[in-house]
Design a protein around this motif. Structure first.
Motif: not given
Length: 419
Positions: A313, A307, A300
């Motif tokens: 997110e 990712p 991340r």
């Protein structure tokens, strides 16, 4: 805490451990004002961190409940072989827990007319709100059979098959003084003093029957059961638990968290299993690692928490875009046969280790319906391949069977087990 409702905000409720001055009220992740017999907890996020979470219900509060900001976790050893004494203590614990979670003092309170006797309540929570306090109890393998194979309480035949002795995982460096326990109590609240007060009073009530084996203070929740809220960050600065099970997702809870009738045993139906792992982070080494390597290890980006190859997110991750040993890739349900855990972890800092290194990390708490096809295969996958292993080490471990909720004032923690 008092027997009357407290309407004014307490100064302590806005202060973290060590006077950190972190305002908890605006950041509270959940809660609901409810009466003592409010039924099953289906909490939604609210702004009032002083609210009370219902104690009675089908499931124990503190599992699917919106995660609070602070933790005091304690594992206990039972120090007697007297079954009746243990049952009596569990009944007293239940009464005390029901009162404390609603913002009331234990028994006759901290101040009474009988000055010659110790008060029923230790008093450090006088005047404080309930702060969404939840108390969750679990039973360890030692309650059913001790290390020498002795069945102290006639419970060996009632030990669940899934309450196993966790296997040794590669890289473990477990401290026996921070592992196992016959009983555990997880106290979560938005005010640290309320959580500490709860464990302190239960330990006082249990004196002569139980003794604290080990305990852990936690702050800064590292996962959330409220996905509509911002995902918290761990001590490495990364958002953690983005795909955690929502506390309101009844289908996912039934599938992954609650023990069903077919799995049993009967006394545990509606309960769960709790894995507690103290994971120390090698903070100093991590802090000297490049941002690119940190992001490669997690899979991340550090800023948004998206990712690799994504913008936000919560975007569905492309696992193949990550390195084969990336943490997110290895921990993802798609890499573990669809296994999901309900996580309630917290960060911790416990001073230094005597060599000038910070003793800090993650106190990992995860609930599931069976560790044999839950935590165990996931941890084996991570322990063998995860690039993050260079920066962490598991130093404490415990497993507990968590019974269902207390139904009403005539019920008590563990009644179905001891019946």
């Amino acid at each position: 805490m008092t027997d009357e409702d407290v309407t004014s905000p307490s100064r302590r409720a806005l202060i973290g451990w060590g006077g950190a001055g972190l305002a908890l009220g605006a950041a509270a992740a959940g809660g609901t004002a409810a009466a003592l017999s409010g039924g099953e907890d289906k909490t939604r996020p609210v702004a009032d961190s002083g609210a009370a979470v219902p104690f009675y219900g089908t499931h124990q509060a503190g599992i699917a409940t919106a995660v609070q900001d602070r933790l005091h976790f304690a594992a206990f050893d039972v120090t007697t072989d007297d079954r009746d004494a243990l049952i009596a203590m569990l009944k007293e614990w239940t009464k005390a827990a029901a009162r404390m979670t609603q913002g009331h003092a234990v028994g006759g309170g901290a101040v009474s007319d009988l000055a010659e006797a110790p008060p029923d309540d230790t008093g450090e929570a006088l005047g404080l709100k309930a702060s969404r306090l939840t108390l969750t109890i679990g039973f360890g393998p030692g309650l059913f059979e001790d290390k020498k194979g002795k069945d102290r309480f006639g419970l060996a035949g009632r030990r669940p098959k899934a309450l196993i002795d966790l296997p040794a995982f590669p890289g473990d460096n477990l401290d026996a003084a921070r592992s196992d326990g016959d009983l555990c109590v997880q106290a979560c609240a938005d005010d640290p003093q309320v959580a500490v007060h709860a464990i302190r009073n239960l330990a006082r009530i249990g004196m002569g029957t139980v003794a604290i084996r080990w305990s852990q203070l936690g702050f800064g929740k590292t996962s959330s059961t409220t996905p509509e809220a911002q995902t918290p960050r761990n001590m490495m600065g990364f958002k953690d638990g983005t795909r955690n099970i929502s506390g309101t997702d009844e289908a996912a809870l039934k599938k992954h968290v609650w023990v069903g009738e077919k799995a049993g045993p009967d006394w545990l139906v509606g309960g769960s299993y709790l894995v507690a792992r103290r994971i120390r982070m090698h903070i100093e080494t991590w802090d000297r690692t490049s941002l690119k390597e940190q992001e490669d290890i997690f899979g991340r980006d550090k800023g948004e928490g998206a990712p690799y190859g994504k913008q936000r997110e919560r975007d569905e991750p492309n696992l193949k875009a990550m390195l084969p040993d990336a943490h997110v890739r290895l921990a993802h349900p798609d890499s573990n046969g669809g296994v999901r855990l309900l996580r309630r972890g917290y960060s911790f800092t416990d001073g230094t280790d005597g060599l000038g290194r910070l003793d800090a990390g993650l106190f990992f708490l995860a609930y599931q319906h069976d560790v044999r096809n839950g935590f165990v295969p996931v941890q084996r996958n991570l322990a063998r391949q995860d690039a993050l292993n260079e920066y962490i080490q598991h130093v404490g471990s415990a497993l507990f069977a968590v019974p269902p909720g207390v139904r009403d004032k005539d019920d008590w923690w563990g009644r179905a087990l001891f019946s």
